[in-house]
Design an enzyme around this catalytic site. Sequence first.
Site, PDB file in Angstrom:
ATOM      1  N   GLY A  46      93.287 -66.940 -27.486  1.00 34.62           N
ATOM      2  CA  GLY A  46      93.990 -65.466 -27.543  1.00 34.62           C
ATOM      3  C   GLY A  46      93.299 -64.529 -28.363  1.00 34.62           C
ATOM      4  N   GLN A  51      91.963 -57.916 -34.355  1.00 32.82           N
ATOM      5  CA  GLN A  51      90.546 -58.660 -34.738  1.00 32.82           C
ATOM      6  C   GLN A  51      89.412 -58.182 -34.484  1.00 32.82           C
ATOM      7  OE1 GLN A  51      92.744 -62.339 -32.743  1.00 32.82           O
ATOM      8  NE2 GLN A  51      91.800 -63.188 -34.274  1.00 32.82           N
ATOM      9  N   CYS A  99      92.241 -69.944 -35.665  1.00 32.74           N
ATOM     10  CA  CYS A  99      92.173 -68.615 -35.280  1.00 32.74           C
ATOM     11  C   CYS A  99      90.553 -68.145 -35.309  1.00 32.74           C
ATOM     12  CB  CYS A  99      92.926 -67.779 -36.351  1.00 32.74           C
ATOM     13  SG  CYS A  99      93.035 -65.988 -36.310  1.00 32.74           S
ATOM     14  N   LEU A 100      90.152 -67.132 -34.381  1.00 36.10           N
ATOM     15  CA  LEU A 100      88.883 -66.803 -34.462  1.00 36.10           C
ATOM     16  C   LEU A 100      88.551 -65.955 -35.950  1.00 36.10           C
ATOM     17  CD1 LEU A 100      88.367 -65.763 -30.740  1.00 36.10           C
ATOM     18  CD2 LEU A 100      87.688 -67.709 -31.827  1.00 36.10           C
ATOM     19  N   HIS A 141     101.493 -66.416 -32.329  1.00 36.45           N
ATOM     20  CA  HIS A 141     100.229 -66.443 -33.186  1.00 36.45           C
ATOM     21  C   HIS A 141      99.793 -65.064 -32.825  1.00 36.45           C
ATOM     22  CE1 HIS A 141      96.244 -67.782 -34.892  1.00 36.45           C
ATOM     23  NE2 HIS A 141      95.969 -66.835 -34.356  1.00 36.45           N
ATOM     24  N   GLU A 142      99.492 -64.657 -31.688  1.00 40.21           N
ATOM     25  CA  GLU A 142      98.853 -63.251 -31.502  1.00 40.21           C
ATOM     26  C   GLU A 142      99.280 -62.044 -31.915  1.00 40.21           C
ATOM     27  OE1 GLU A 142      95.680 -63.498 -30.834  1.00 40.21           O
ATOM     28  OE2 GLU A 142      95.638 -65.586 -30.198  1.00 40.21           O
ATOM     29  N   HIS A 145      99.346 -60.946 -35.440  1.00 40.13           N
ATOM     30  CA  HIS A 145      98.446 -60.183 -35.754  1.00 40.13           C
ATOM     31  C   HIS A 145      98.388 -58.594 -35.792  1.00 40.13           C
ATOM     32  CE1 HIS A 145      94.869 -62.991 -36.266  1.00 40.13           C
ATOM     33  NE2 HIS A 145      95.177 -63.642 -35.021  1.00 40.13           N
TER      34      HIS A 145
END
Length: 176
Positions: A46, A51, A99-100, A141-142, A145
Amino acid sequence: MIRDVLRMGDPRLLQPSEPVARFGTRELETLLQDMRDTMAAHNGAGLAAPQIGVPLRVVSFGVEFNPRYPDAEPVPYTELVNPVLAPVGDEQEDGWEGCLSVPGLRGVVPRHTRLRYVGFDPEGNRIERDANGFHARVVQHECDHLDGILYPMRMTDMRRFGYTQVLFPDAAGEED
Ligand code: NI
């Protein structure tokens, strides 16, 4: 276009994002194309618009088979604009997340097990779904952000936080 992913420490990741005001625009389509390209380039499960430095309430997520999450159940590929989450029941469960924006690390995060989420697709059509397990975890999670929250800020046991290659030496396809 593959965009650079901001990494933890960048103050832009800590800012709340703004709702999208207009659907079906070229600007929104370009953003989502960039998010698709960037997610694919990193095998991400995701990605949230902040981000890549765009402070709008847009997330994309989806897992078919993902080498970063080989045991995860599939999650339909979804682009979600202006999402609103509502936990269903009080149950929470622990699970590993990456996480990226936090490359190379994994941590155990408690999340609501069951969730209803509502939002819009890029054309403004309403999306409403119930999710549980890994699907619910990815959405939480997404969407975190969008409120400037990174998963380490949700952790309750910092002993279960570490480098992916140390925690999971046999994991294949790791690139962050
Ligand atoms: Ni993330």
